[in-house]
Motif scaffolding. Sequence first.
Motif, PDB file in Angstrom:
ATOM      1  N   ALA A 249     -10.586  -1.182   8.182  1.00 19.15           N
ATOM      2  CA  ALA A 249     -11.132  -1.279   6.781  1.00 19.15           C
ATOM      3  C   ALA A 249      -9.969  -2.009   5.790  1.00 19.15           C
ATOM      4  O   ALA A 249     -10.249  -2.841   5.086  1.00 19.15           O
ATOM      5  CB  ALA A 249     -11.513  -0.264   6.378  1.00 19.15           C
ATOM      6  N   VAL A 250      -8.578  -1.383   6.106  1.00 20.02           N
ATOM      7  CA  VAL A 250      -7.611  -2.091   5.292  1.00 20.02           C
ATOM      8  C   VAL A 250      -7.428  -3.405   5.659  1.00 20.02           C
ATOM      9  O   VAL A 250      -7.390  -4.466   4.738  1.00 20.02           O
ATOM     10  CB  VAL A 250      -6.383  -1.230   5.443  1.00 20.02           C
ATOM     11  CG1 VAL A 250      -5.071  -1.947   4.810  1.00 20.02           C
ATOM     12  CG2 VAL A 250      -6.456   0.253   4.987  1.00 20.02           C
ATOM     13  N   LEU A 251      -7.378  -3.557   6.926  1.00 22.65           N
ATOM     14  CA  LEU A 251      -7.181  -4.998   7.335  1.00 22.65           C
ATOM     15  C   LEU A 251      -8.584  -6.080   6.926  1.00 22.65           C
ATOM     16  O   LEU A 251      -8.147  -7.165   6.239  1.00 22.65           O
ATOM     17  CB  LEU A 251      -7.039  -5.195   8.913  1.00 22.65           C
ATOM     18  CG  LEU A 251      -5.919  -4.687   9.327  1.00 22.65           C
ATOM     19  CD1 LEU A 251      -5.917  -4.749  10.922  1.00 22.65           C
ATOM     20  CD2 LEU A 251      -4.499  -5.517   9.078  1.00 22.65           C
ATOM     21  N   ALA A 252      -9.736  -5.551   6.856  1.00 21.90           N
ATOM     22  CA  ALA A 252     -10.872  -6.387   6.602  1.00 21.90           C
ATOM     23  C   ALA A 252     -10.782  -6.413   4.734  1.00 21.90           C
ATOM     24  O   ALA A 252     -11.210  -7.537   4.214  1.00 21.90           O
ATOM     25  CB  ALA A 252     -12.048  -5.574   6.842  1.00 21.90           C
ATOM     26  N   PHE A 253     -10.442  -5.529   4.180  1.00 18.01           N
ATOM     27  CA  PHE A 253     -10.078  -5.563   2.678  1.00 18.01           C
ATOM     28  C   PHE A 253      -9.303  -6.581   2.224  1.00 18.01           C
ATOM     29  O   PHE A 253      -9.549  -7.369   1.484  1.00 18.01           O
ATOM     30  CB  PHE A 253     -10.054  -4.054   2.245  1.00 18.01           C
ATOM     31  CG  PHE A 253      -9.590  -4.068   0.555  1.00 18.01           C
ATOM     32  CD1 PHE A 253     -10.791  -4.578  -0.197  1.00 18.01           C
ATOM     33  CD2 PHE A 253      -8.496  -3.535   0.169  1.00 18.01           C
ATOM     34  CE1 PHE A 253     -10.779  -4.475  -1.234  1.00 18.01           C
ATOM     35  CE2 PHE A 253      -8.314  -3.637  -1.268  1.00 18.01           C
ATOM     36  CZ  PHE A 253      -9.477  -4.010  -2.090  1.00 18.01           C
TER      37      PHE A 253
END
Length: 266
Positions: A249-253
Amino acid sequence: MSHRYLTETTWRETREAAPDAIALLPIGSQEQHAAHLPLGTDTLLAEAVTERALAHLAGRAADGERVPHVVRLPTLPYGHSPHHLFAAALTLSAHTLGLVLDEILDSLAATGHRRVLVVNGHGGNDEIMRLAVKRFALRAEVTAAACSYWSLGEAAADAEHAALVPGHAGWYETSLMLAAHPGLVRTPVPAREPVDPPPLFDRPPYPGLTTERHGEWERVGGSTDDASGAQAERGAALLDARARALAGAVLAFDRATGTETGDGTG
């Protein structure tokens, strides 16, 4: 490295990192978790998932992958838990928790942060947290996101336990705690006596219908399901899955914000 801890940085280091970094704020609660789990369970699990997610990101950075810089904020250990006051809880009102989040988020913006991710460990915080993030993006030039750790990706790998996620002081949380903090789990974990009628908050009478009945938590003994079958090995796999989902999720954000931040060197 891919992350820093805000409490360990100087103000100059903080200011320097702020424009490109993702500020990550875990939030939890202090509330009853039946007879076998500590009051800080939600806070401890939010931290456990966050720390493991950061470790995954650091590992990917070490392998040469570009990852964003993350500034890990101190965990907010108090949440909205008035429904657990029948036993024991330290609770903020919904209004107060919203204000606390507003002021923390506004402080981040004033410090130069433009991207913020809130990671929640307590169901009672979820709606309040999401509203706070929405308000934040309306009043400041920021990009903000929020999640509860169990809501990312696949929460359970088998149909047998899918309905127990996240629950409260039940099989899921107890399995996670046996993996993350086994010394804090009071054993043997007692079997939960069946209750009739079943609680409405956990099994609403119609899909999508939020239902609350007065005195329900006390009537069912403070948990949503039987935790006696919880397993540390299963909990470790679930905890790793939650951490990997949060790292994803951090990478996608980061990708969704359209910035070119971080090069894996920290």
